[in-house]
Structure formats: C-alpha cells, structure tokens
Write a protein that holds these residues in place. Structure first.
Motif, PDB file in Angstrom:
ATOM      1  N   THR A  36      40.913  36.593  45.570  1.00  0.00           N
ATOM      2  CA  THR A  36      41.427  35.332  45.209  1.00  0.00           C
ATOM      3  C   THR A  36      40.413  34.626  44.375  1.00  0.00           C
ATOM      4  O   THR A  36      39.413  34.315  44.490  1.00  0.00           O
ATOM      5  CB  THR A  36      41.439  34.511  46.414  1.00  0.00           C
ATOM      6  N   LYS A  69      45.629  43.135  45.922  1.00  0.00           N
ATOM      7  CA  LYS A  69      46.350  42.032  45.673  1.00  0.00           C
ATOM      8  C   LYS A  69      45.411  40.952  45.162  1.00  0.00           C
ATOM      9  O   LYS A  69      44.657  40.517  45.794  1.00  0.00           O
ATOM     10  CB  LYS A  69      46.999  41.528  47.270  1.00  0.00           C
ATOM     11  N   ASN A 108      45.436  37.178  43.736  1.00  0.00           N
ATOM     12  CA  ASN A 108      45.968  35.885  44.100  1.00  0.00           C
ATOM     13  C   ASN A 108      45.101  35.011  43.024  1.00  0.00           C
ATOM     14  O   ASN A 108      43.869  34.810  42.889  1.00  0.00           O
ATOM     15  CB  ASN A 108      45.641  35.238  45.659  1.00  0.00           C
ATOM     16  N   SER A 117      50.359  36.042  42.878  1.00  0.00           N
ATOM     17  CA  SER A 117      49.713  37.278  43.306  1.00  0.00           C
ATOM     18  C   SER A 117      50.308  38.329  42.480  1.00  0.00           C
ATOM     19  O   SER A 117      51.677  38.422  42.100  1.00  0.00           O
ATOM     20  CB  SER A 117      50.161  37.510  44.872  1.00  0.00           C
ATOM     21  N   LYS A 150      54.447  32.528  44.022  1.00  0.00           N
ATOM     22  CA  LYS A 150      54.563  32.010  45.479  1.00  0.00           C
ATOM     23  C   LYS A 150      55.115  30.447  45.540  1.00  0.00           C
ATOM     24  O   LYS A 150      55.777  30.161  46.421  1.00  0.00           O
ATOM     25  CB  LYS A 150      53.278  32.173  45.779  1.00  0.00           C
ATOM     26  N   ILE A 165      50.163  42.631  42.648  1.00  0.00           N
ATOM     27  CA  ILE A 165      49.952  43.498  43.519  1.00  0.00           C
ATOM     28  C   ILE A 165      50.011  44.911  42.605  1.00  0.00           C
ATOM     29  O   ILE A 165      51.008  45.060  42.147  1.00  0.00           O
ATOM     30  CB  ILE A 165      50.874  43.358  44.781  1.00  0.00           C
ATOM     31  N   ASN A 218      41.789  42.306  48.687  1.00  0.00           N
ATOM     32  CA  ASN A 218      42.451  41.143  48.357  1.00  0.00           C
ATOM     33  C   ASN A 218      41.408  40.370  47.698  1.00  0.00           C
ATOM     34  O   ASN A 218      40.319  40.092  47.953  1.00  0.00           O
ATOM     35  CB  ASN A 218      42.772  40.533  49.437  1.00  0.00           C
TER      36      ASN A 218
END
Length: 354
Positions: A220, A266, A268, A333, A297, A335, A218
C-alpha cells in the motif's frame, strides 16, 4: 523459469507477434535505462494461503514424485512441468487422506491451467488469464475417506506429449491434513499404486520447489499519487525485495522461491488531484507475458488486463514497456503474479500525463 532451450529462444520472437485485439486501450511506451524516478514508499503485509511450488525438475526425464507435502487450510498449488522424453507421459496431482479417520473435505476455489503447446510463454499467459478471470471459475468440492485418493487435474491425470508443458495455479481449502503429490508416470500407470511406490525425483539445476507460507504479498503506497514532477517507481519480484522462503518438504532443506512464482501481488494506491496519472508496467528482466487485474475501488470496477494487450509479450527490447491506463482520482488496486516462463523483475511506474 527463464527460457532454457534454443527452441524457446526462437519462440520468444514468434510469441511476441501481434494478437490483433480490437479496441486495445493500452499504449506502448519506452522507459530508458537511465530513467530517473523516485522510489515509492509502501507498507507491506504478507498473508494468504500456503504455497506448494512444483517446478524442479522443470523438464522431467524420469518417472516419480516431483513434489509432495502434507497441508491443510488454505493452499495454493503452482506447478510447471514439461515432458522431456520421447513419447507421452502422464502428469497428475494426487490428493490423499493418509491420517484422518473421518472424511476430509476439499474445495477448489480458483484455478487457471494451460499447456500442450511448444510456446511456453503463451501457456504461462493463458493460465493466468483463466486464473484471474472470475467468469471462468468453476468451484469444485469433494470428500476423501480414510486412505482414499483423488486426482485433481482431470480425475485421471494429464497426458503430455514430448516437449509439451502443463502449468497451473490452483487455490484449494482442506478442512483436515491432506497429502498432495505432483507426479509424472507412464500413461497407463495406476495412479494410486504409483503414488504409493514411486520415488521422489531430485531437483534439476534450478532449485524451484518447496512449501512457503503467506503467498499473498500486499503493498500500500504511503502517499497519494498527485501528478508528481518526478515519476514514482515500485520494483517487484526482485532479489532486493526478497523472495518468499520456506522448506522443501521432500528433503527438509531450506527453500527459496526465486522469482516468487505463485505469489499473488496486490498493490494498493490512491490517485489524487485533477490530472490523470499514467500507470505503466515496465518489465526489466526480458520478455514478459501475463495477466492481471486493475480494480477501481472508488467505482467498484474490476478490469481483467492482458500484460500486454496487443502482443503476447513485452520486454524483448530493453526500453519496451506498456501504459496500462491513464487513471483519474480514486482508490485502486493492481493485482498480478509472476507468470510461468516470463522474466523478472518488473517495475510499476506512476508519472504525470502530458
């Protein structure tokens, strides 16, 4: 997992033929090798299931166990094997309760499988389409008594003709330890007996198998993207980023998943400001064919994305890339996962629109 045969080199040209998808939203773009971009800064967390990776030997010439380990909890199985001999063979994944006097409960929570073609790149893309498509999921569950086995792929294994591929990504949960074995055998072999007696096969020249912790990666972005004067770039599935490390349970030796196949990424990020941002996927290792998901989102939307949309693959030319969309302000996001038989690494690029 890069192309290994002269046949596959020919099929790259065939694979990248037009798919004739009506209403395509993507746009081809060209990113020159001297493209100047700022490296995006991102926080990183690895979590999620344990990954069982079975890809070596990729082309299987001998009957035997291709990979085996004992696992419990959340598990992701990624397998990618070709029948390399004349005549049909049987590929199977055996689940066995070897230790627990009480039954083991297993659940299949998500899966994507494909194969039976000579076009391995298209198969890799199709398996990802099924894996990321929520509407195609058919959760399964079952129980294994002590000493009992279950074949995971079909209940009887998969029959593979010569030079045909079978590739799969399968997410599972086991409430107690279970022995998982990937095997290749004769079409009429008794799977339970073969699983008991077969020898472990050595890897080929590509060391691509093992068990790896935390198979969800992940990222971000630390700052919102707001029509940057200089494009932002995040490079993924690269040796500079590093690959997930683990152990080959059949030998006890260290293992490294070169390419991070089976790892779910993922990314973000936040888009800010009044102007839309161009969001680009740029494969820089060669031909690339996969699927992914773009989540908005802010609006609660989830869009399944072919990578690319109008052709099977992208990246046959050095400067070839695709704009996945022009994104307005909001939380997003992206993915994706490195597809079987595609080339890596890839770059994600955010740049201002004209």
């Amino acid at each position: 997992m890069n192309l290994k045969k002269a046949l596959q080199a020919f099929l790259v040209t065939v694979s990248c033929g037009v798919l004739n998808i009506a209403g395509a939203q993507q746009r081809p773009v060209f990113i020159p090798e001297d493209y100047v971009a700022e490296q995006a800064q991102a926080d990183f967390v690895a979590n999620g299931p344990k990954l069982l990776f079975s890809d070596s030997p990729e082309t299987v010439y001998n009957n035997g166990i291709l990979y085996r380990d004992k696992v419990e909890g959340d598990v992701r199985l990624f397998l990618h094997h070709v029948n390399g001999v004349a005549g049909k063979k049987k590929l199977a994944v055996m689940l066995k309760n070897t230790d627990n006097l009480r039954p083991v409960t297993y659940n299949v929570t998500r899966s994507g499988v494909a194969g039976f073609n000579y076009d391995y790149m298209r198969d890799g893309k199709n398996s990802q389409k099924e894996y990321f498509d929520d509407s195609s999921q058919k959760p399964q569950d079952g129980k294994l008594g002590f000493g009992r086995s279950h074949e995971l792929l079909s209940g009887r294994g998969i029959i593979l003709p010569t030079d045909k591929l079978y590739t799969a990504t399968i997410d599972l949960h086991f409430d107690k330890p279970v022995e998982v074995s990937v095997l290749m055998c004769e079409t009429k072999s008794d799977l339970e007996l073969f699983n008991e007696a077969a020898a472990i096969q050595p890897m080929d020249e590509h060391p691509l198998r093992g068990t790896f912790e935390a198979a969800d990666w992940n990222y971000t972005l630390k700052k919102p993207v707001n029509a940057p004067e200089k494009p932002l770039m995040l490079e993924l599935a690269t040796s500079q980023e590093g690959y997930v490390k683990g152990v080959d349970a059949t030998t006890g030796l260290p293992a490294e998943n070169y390419g991070n196949y089976g790892v779910i990424y993922k990314v973000n990020f936040t888009v800010a400001g009044k102007k839309p941002i161009s969001f680009i996927l740029n494969p820089i290792g060669g031909p690339f064919a996969g699927y992914g998901v773009l989540e908005n989102k802010t609006k609660g939307e989830r869009q399944l994305l072919a990578l690319p949309e109008s052709t099977v693959c992208v990246g046959t030319k050095i400067e070839e890339a695709i704009e996945l969309g022009k994104l307005k302000a909001g939380e997003y996001s992206f993915i994706w996962s490195p597809p079987g038989d595609s080339n890596l690494p890839v770059q994600l690029i955010w740049e201002k629109t004209e």
